[in-house]
Design an enzyme around this catalytic site. Structure first.
Site, PDB file in Angstrom:
ATOM      1  N   ASP A   1       0.755  -1.171   0.032  1.00  0.00           N
ATOM      2  CA  ASP A   1      -0.082   0.008   0.077  1.00  0.00           C
ATOM      3  C   ASP A   1       0.832   1.356  -0.038  1.00  0.00           C
ATOM      4  O   ASP A   1       0.357   2.354   0.077  1.00  0.00           O
ATOM      5  CB  ASP A   1      -1.009   0.184   1.220  1.00  0.00           C
ATOM      6  N   GLU A   2       2.090   1.133  -0.090  1.00  0.00           N
ATOM      7  CA  GLU A   2       2.713   2.650  -0.328  1.00  0.00           C
ATOM      8  C   GLU A   2       4.150   2.520  -1.137  1.00  0.00           C
ATOM      9  O   GLU A   2       4.492   1.248  -1.242  1.00  0.00           O
ATOM     10  CB  GLU A   2       3.248   2.994   1.353  1.00  0.00           C
TER      11      GLU A   2
END
Length: 354
Positions: free
Chosen positions: A102-103
């Site tokens: 997610d990043e």
């Protein structure tokens, strides 16, 4: 001078569940097992308001938020959405360094669109993510990785923040040390006892002083207190090992909490394995206690580990063998080494050696 963007999806696992299940929207949701021995893998923002956090034992989470709704994780779906987001990044730059599902960091100093403004790129990426996935992302824009990651946290959720070169040192100076990435609760307490409560306080300490009290990390603290970080954005490439680690906001005491903290790290590593089809033979688990003592344990297989369940079982086994631990845990890490392309081993039975 680099132009770095840090993109961080907002409550990613929980947001995917709320997107796919409209009845969960606006409600406190925890992804993970809801049983007495379950662990929270991720929490929605509605749940976070009650103090529910990742790696928390489910029974504690339910005590903090009695109306908490537990849903089982669907890592296959999260990986599919992550791949959609990665494809958007790739339209702007080949210099993408994923930190997890997610990043990621993006270096857009020279970009494929010929856009001069990193801020415009970040906003355009956020809009594309929303249109493609119906999810929100926060972005930080700055001239190095440390500041870009700080910036992405500054306007969460669904926000963007820019730290310009002329503002970097002042931004770090006013920041509470609890907001520094890599400084957990125990380290923050130790810093407070030494009179360090802000970036400005840390900057007044010599590197020798910080190394004396915090070991090798002291050199890192000395540099970031001055807004210095020369690490480049490193795209995926063949390397000797791949790993993931996390310093937890709160120390972990139970085996269930530690297993819950290890699961997202295992997913981070296996996502890279799935994408590159480069497999390893040695699993290493890193455990850092809250007195900064570090334990590392490794185990190897005869052939490359080609299934996630084997990887997870080895990692969990290494963790369990060290339990009970003398002190709570502030950091966990897992890595895979002895990497090689395992295509020649197709069809052969995997045999684990202990």
């Amino acid at each position: 001078m680099r132009k770095i963007i840090h993109i961080d999806m907002d409550a990613f696992f929980a947001s995917v569940e709320q997107r796919d299940h409209p009845e969960l929207r606006g409600k406190p949701v925890a992804v993970g097992g809801g049983g007495d021995r379950g662990v929270v893998a991720a929490a929605s923002y509605e749940a976070r308001k009650y103090g529910v956090r990742s790696a928390m034992a489910s029974r504690i989470a339910k005590h903090k938020c009695p109306q908490l709704i537990f849903v089982r994780s669907r890592f296959d779906v999260y990986k599919q959405v992550s791949a959609q987001i990665r494809a958007i990044f790739a339209e702007y730059t080949p210099l993408i360094e994923p930190l997890s599902l997610d990043e990621a960091y993006l270096d857009v100093t020279e970009n494929l669109k010929g856009m001069k403004s990193a801020t415009h790129i970040a906003n355009e990426i956020r809009q594309r993510i929303r249109q493609t996935t119906r999810l929100t992302a926060s972005a930080g824009v700055s001239y190095n990785k440390f500041l870009a990651k700080l910036a992405s946290d500054h306007r969460k959720p669904d926000g963007i923040f820019v730290i310009k070169p002329e503002d970097g040192e002042a931004f770090v100076a006013q920041l509470p040390i609890e907001r520094f990435h890599g400084i957990g609760r125990v380290t923050a307490q130790k810093m407070h006892s030494l009179g360090i409560t802000t970036g400005s306080d840390m900057r007044q300490k010599t590197e020798e002083f910080l190394r004396q009290h915090f070991g090798k990390s002291g050199g890192y603290y000395y540099r970031i207190a001055r807004a210095l970080d020369d690490r480049p954005v490193e795209p995926d490439r063949i390397r000797k090992s791949v790993g993931s680690e996390n310093t937890f906001e709160h120390d972990l005491d139970t085996l269930a909490e530690m297993q819950g903290g290890l699961i997202p790290l295992i997913e981070d590593v296996w996502q890279w394995v799935d994408r590159t089809r480069i497999y390893g033979r040695t699993v290493t688990v890193k455990i850092k206690l809250n007195d900064f003592q570090t334990l590392t344990r490794s185990r190897s297989s005869f052939l490359p580990i080609r299934e996630r369940k084997f990887f997870e079982s080895l990692a969990f086994g290494l963790l369990e063998e060290n339990f009970p631990l003398p002190l709570p845990v502030r950091l966990l890490g897992v890595s895979l080494s002895n990497l090689e392309d395992s295509q020649p081993y197709e069809g052969k039975q995997l045999t684990l050696t202990f």
